[in-house]
Write an enzyme that holds these catalytic residues in place. Structure first.
Site, PDB file in Angstrom:
ATOM      1  N   GLU A 195      -4.033   8.206   7.628  1.00 18.65           N
ATOM      2  CA  GLU A 195      -5.104   7.449   6.968  1.00 18.65           C
ATOM      3  C   GLU A 195      -5.491   6.242   7.815  1.00 18.65           C
ATOM      4  OE1 GLU A 195      -5.734   4.757   2.902  1.00 18.65           O
ATOM      5  OE2 GLU A 195      -3.998   6.080   3.059  1.00 18.65           O
ATOM      6  N   HIS A 206       0.827  -1.208   0.000  1.00 18.37           N
ATOM      7  CA  HIS A 206       0.000   0.000   0.000  1.00 18.37           C
ATOM      8  C   HIS A 206       0.863   1.259   0.000  1.00 18.37           C
ATOM      9  CE1 HIS A 206      -2.429   3.125   2.239  1.00 18.37           C
ATOM     10  NE2 HIS A 206      -3.160   2.913   1.166  1.00 18.37           N
ATOM     11  N   GLU A 244       2.220   1.803  -3.414  1.00 23.84           N
ATOM     12  CA  GLU A 244       1.189   2.359  -4.307  1.00 23.84           C
ATOM     13  C   GLU A 244       1.177   3.885  -4.224  1.00 23.84           C
ATOM     14  OE1 GLU A 244      -3.118   3.739  -3.899  1.00 23.84           O
ATOM     15  OE2 GLU A 244      -3.024   1.647  -3.208  1.00 23.84           O
ATOM     16  N   HIS A 245       1.241   4.422  -2.995  1.00 20.30           N
ATOM     17  CA  HIS A 245       1.275   5.879  -2.829  1.00 20.30           C
ATOM     18  C   HIS A 245       2.516   6.473  -3.489  1.00 20.30           C
ATOM     19  CE1 HIS A 245      -1.831   7.000   0.382  1.00 20.30           C
ATOM     20  NE2 HIS A 245      -2.076   5.728   0.100  1.00 20.30           N
TER      21      HIS A 245
END
Length: 451
Positions: free
Chosen positions: A154, A74, A77-78
């Site tokens: 987040e 994840h 991905e950012h």
């Protein structure tokens, strides 16, 4: 054009009365080929509008991670938006916005995917940018330092401060004792705190190779156009040796596991999950399709069993649901959730017993053909409507391919669902709804801890 509720209901009734085979639209022309470097390319023609969806799917997600190294997929991905050989941080997104394109990315336990929706004559721009970051991602330390703080926030907002999300994360951690599916996609906070740019670089170099990716293009294009563009932009990227990626298999009958959580929630709730196979791991695909229909029998709208019997009939719950994801790389869970009807004084123990009664009825008595046909028609109609979208067509193709199935299942699954019989439903219920496969979580308000 505005449509009245009566007319909408009439159309739905007419649709459900059609033979199921007529609900399935004709398969679109779909083409598959691979470049010499191993990149698989799938093109599905849909010429209704001059629009195209481009997606690149990588076979890596949180189920590939290991304890102490979670959240890598994840976070990477950012960072894929933070610059490459040709473009600086955020430049690719700015260019796409100026072209009127929609873009984003997502990570799951089985895959990471990047997509653009844009005019057909802009496809080359999207492919050039995707190829550039596949081949030459930059990981600037200052960008990483900022982005990891964004991701930690987040996590706080989406998980730690949301009781339902936090409960589900803890539930999954014990529901999957033998596989990486117990790892949260966003990662554990302790691992995010110690993650480094070097960790991300290794993860990128391990998994972001053309021979571990699938390019899916759906829309107003031809296979020849896409092949020429794919060769131009991706063809020179070398294939790389990949780490082994074993299927996330679970213990068939790990034994009953129970969890009690006291969280900042106003109402108690219940989660029940059974360890079951997915389509990729089932001995017979029919079993997975039977589980899909069981979920719809229990929770397929207003007339399904849970709302009809437990919510409106017995007034046992204020809400209940059933879900099952057949499209995983490994094994899956069949999940039931419910909130007791506190106004009628119902308890979690009573709700749990009520859900078991519904499962035991399926084990003892197969559904009638009439009930099964109604539910089957709803499931198939939902799939047909869903596939009217070129974005959803691309996502279905990409997901199937990335979890080790074939995109061809997309055009075959309606017939597979139609083939499931009442006896198949009963057999699946008997095989999989056992306490030896069960995880239960009771989620209670914090104040009840001291009562």
């Amino acid at each position: 054009m505005k449509m009245t509720a009566r007319r909408t209901a009439g159309l739905l009734f007419a649709l459900l009365c059609l033979p199921l085979v007529l609900l399935a639209a004709e398969p679109q022309a779909t083409h598959e080929f691979s470049l010499d470097n191993g990149l698989k390319v799938i093109v599905r023609e849909d010429h209704r509008a001059p629009v195209v969806v481009s997606q690149v799917w990588y076979k890596v997600g949180s189920s590939y991670e290991t304890p102490g190294q979670t959240g890598l997929s994840h976070v990477l991905e950012h960072m894929m938006f933070k610059g490459s050989a040709k473009l600086g941080p955020g430049e690719a997104s700015r260019i796409l916005r100026e072209l009127g394109a929609e873009e984003n990315a997502f990570t799951s336990d089985d895959y990471t995917a990047y997509y653009q929706v844009l005019a057909r004559d802009r496809l080359a721009v999207a492919l050039e940018m995707e190829a550039d970051r596949m081949a030459s991602l930059r990981l600037p330390p200052e960008e990483f330092a900022r982005e990891i703080e964004v991701i930690k926030e987040e996590r706080r907002l989406r998980v730690d401060d949301k009781p339902n999300s936090l409960a589900y994360e803890r539930f999954k951690a014990i529901a999957y004792p033998a596989s990486g599916y117990g790892i949260p996609t966003i990662g554990w906070m302790a691992d995010l705190e110690r993650l480094s740019v070097e960790d991300l670089r290794r993860w990128y170099e391990n998994w972001y190779a053309p021979n571990n990716a699938t390019l899916v293009v759906v829309g107003d294009v031809t296979a020849e156009e896409v092949k020429a563009l794919a060769e131009r932009w991706f063809g020179a990227i070398p294939r790389r040796a990949l780490p082994p990626a074993k299927l996330p298999l679970e213990l068939a009958e790990p034994g009953e596991r129970r969890l009690t959580l006291h969280l900042r929630t106003q109402l108690p709730s219940l989660l029940m999950g059974f360890n079951v196979p997915g389509l990729a791991t089932a001995k017979e695909a029919r079993e997975a399709h039977a589980l899909r229909l069981i979920a719809a029998l229990l929770d397929g709208g207003y007339s399904a069993r849970l709302p009809t019997r437990l919510e409106r009939g017995e007034e046992l719950v204020s809400g209940a649901s059933a879900s099952y994801d057949a499209f995983k790389r490994g094994d899956s869970l069949f999940i039931l959730s419910a909130t007791p009807n506190v106004q009628t004084g119902k308890t979690l123990e009573q709700v749990e017993a009520g859900l078991w009664a519904q499962l035991e009825e399926l084990q003892q008595t197969p559904p009638s053909r009439e009930e099964l046909e109604r539910v089957r028609a709803q499931v198939i109609a939902g799939l047909v409507y869903e596939r009217d979208s070129i974005s959803q067509q691309a996502s279905t193709i990409g997901q199937l391919e990335t979890v080790g199935l074939s995109w061809r299942l997309m055009d075959e699954e309606l017939a597979a669902i139609e083939a499931v019989t009442p006896a198949d439903i009963q057999q699946a219920a008997r095989r999989y709804f056992k306490r030896e496969r069960l995880t239960v979580a009771h989620i209670l308000p914090e104040e009840s801890r001291h009562e």
